[in-house]
Design an enzyme around this catalytic site. Structure first.
Site, PDB file in Angstrom:
ATOM      1  N   GLN A 174      -4.379  -1.591   9.838  1.00 58.81           N
ATOM      2  CA  GLN A 174      -4.569  -3.030   9.339  1.00 58.81           C
ATOM      3  C   GLN A 174      -4.994  -3.767  10.100  1.00 58.81           C
ATOM      4  O   GLN A 174      -4.307  -4.082  11.372  1.00 58.81           O
ATOM      5  CB  GLN A 174      -2.968  -3.373   8.751  1.00 58.81           C
TER       6      GLN A 174
ATOM      7  N   LYS B 191       1.045  -0.987   0.194  1.00 59.71           N
ATOM      8  CA  LYS B 191       0.101   0.034  -0.190  1.00 59.71           C
ATOM      9  C   LYS B 191       0.924   1.082  -0.114  1.00 59.71           C
ATOM     10  O   LYS B 191       0.646   2.263  -0.726  1.00 59.71           O
ATOM     11  CB  LYS B 191      -0.920  -0.031   1.252  1.00 59.71           C
TER      12      LYS B 191
ATOM     13  N   ASP C 112     -10.805   2.711   4.235  1.00 59.64           N
ATOM     14  CA  ASP C 112     -11.185   1.309   4.010  1.00 59.64           C
ATOM     15  C   ASP C 112     -12.740   1.085   3.981  1.00 59.64           C
ATOM     16  O   ASP C 112     -13.006   0.135   3.663  1.00 59.64           O
ATOM     17  CB  ASP C 112     -10.688   0.742   5.351  1.00 59.64           C
TER      18      ASP C 112
HETATM   19  N1  GUN Z   1      -6.846  -6.882   6.569  1.00 64.48           N
HETATM   20  C1  GUN Z   1      -7.097  -7.669   5.516  1.00 64.48           C
HETATM   21  N2  GUN Z   1      -7.754  -6.931   4.494  1.00 64.48           N
HETATM   22  C2  GUN Z   1      -7.729  -5.731   4.882  1.00 64.48           C
HETATM   23  C3  GUN Z   1      -8.272  -4.435   4.431  1.00 64.48           C
HETATM   24  O1  GUN Z   1      -8.855  -4.062   3.405  1.00 64.48           O
HETATM   25  N3  GUN Z   1      -7.956  -3.401   5.331  1.00 64.48           N
HETATM   26  C4  GUN Z   1      -7.299  -3.199   6.348  1.00 64.48           C
HETATM   27  N4  GUN Z   1      -7.218  -2.341   6.932  1.00 64.48           N
HETATM   28  N5  GUN Z   1      -6.889  -4.559   6.871  1.00 64.48           N
HETATM   29  C5  GUN Z   1      -6.928  -5.577   6.088  1.00 64.48           C
END
Ligand code: GUN
Length: 294
Positions: free
Chosen positions: A96, A52, A119
């Protein structure tokens, strides 16, 4: 059979975002800035967050990575979220997941300002998405909607079967596919681990979206001839013929299902790369005040 190439599409979206950033720079506007909080040393989470941050650099965004120890207290994490909420330089924030067991995901999610929740996980954004109001839509369902759109997959009046009811994928997916716009207007069936006669239901799907988290769960006999199949799963399995010693597979038995489908996403290179593109797009929307006015 149409191979829905998420890798190419995500590169296209990233280049569109990079172009917009170049325009913003020229206009002297605010460069989008994403912050990510990563707790602990989970290998997969480190890889995802690393990807990311790298993608932010690719499109010209600013990024901040806040790393906290596995032993961080809930209070300390809530404080880190609050600091970013109040930082006017930062447009979007992700924490995350998963978080260590001693921390409440609900409390942390609820602490994120909806305006910065790129998100799309906060109750506010989930509620707004459900109502069809402007909102940040979670990255995976948003990526799938974008693939259906860019590949011109007809959805109106079709039967869409979703396998899996997670808050992150299955549940929002079912809502988006039923809404009164394109892509949408489907008759949606949301199935899960307790569904009876699942193959009988999946066999009636024009669009089958699989997010059950079980390797090669969907076989050819569960799929109607000519269906569009979207595979959200991603699993590592040992493969000695590969230099890395493993390969990636999805929730769908690709070769046999591809032979029956009219369109299908591969793993890797299908839904996966679209999630980061969606997150970047949400961050751009945040910086430009397109969802919540600034
Ligand atoms: N863990 C797995 N997928 C995601 C996501 O799309 N966002 C976040 N913050 N954590 C994750």
């Amino acid at each position: 059979m149409l191979l829905i190439n998420g890798k190419t599409t995500s590169e296209q979206i990233k280049s569109e975002i990079a172009q917009r950033v170049a325009e913003i720079k020229k206009e002297g506007g605010k460069i989008p800035h994403l912050a990510a909080i990563l707790v602990g040393n989970d290998g997969a989470s480190q890889t995802y967050v690393g990807a990311k941050v790298k993608s932010c650099q690719q499109v010209g965004f600013e990024s901040t990575l806040v790393r906290l120890e596995e032993t961080v207290t809930e209070e300390e994490l809530l404080k880190a979220v609050a600091d970013i909420n109040e930082n006017p330089e930062i447009d979007g924030l992700i924490v995350q997941l998963p978080l260590p067991k001693h921390i409440s995901v609900e409390k942390v999610t609820n602490k994120i300002k909806p305006e910065k929740d790129v998100d799309g996980f906060t109750p506010s954004n989930v509620g707004r998405m459900t109502l069809g109001w402007p909102s940040y839509v979670a990255a995976t369902p948003y990526g799938i909607v974008e693939l259906l759109k860019r590949y011109d997959i007809e959805t109106s009046g079709k039967h869409c079967v979703v396998i899996g009811r997670s808050h992150i994928v299955g549940s929002p997916m079912s809502i988006l596919m039923a809404r009164n716009e394109y892509p949408g207007n489907c008759t949606v069936t949301l199935t899960h681990s307790r569904t009876k006669n699942l193959p009988e239901i999946t066999k009636t799907a024009d669009i089958l979206i699989v997010a059950i988290g079980k390797p090669e769960f969907v076989t050819a006999e569960m799929v109607k001839e000519g269906a569009t199949v979207i595979d959200v799963g991603i699993h590592r399995i040992a493969d000695e013929s590969k230099k890395s010693g493993f390969r990636l597979i999805g929730d769908v038995k690709f070769d046999e299902v591809a032979a029956k489908a009219s369109a299908i996403t591969p793993v890797p290179g299908g839904v996966g790369p679209m999630t980061i593109a969606s997150l970047l797009y949400n961050t751009l929307l945040a910086a430009e005040g397109k969802i919540y006015s600034k």
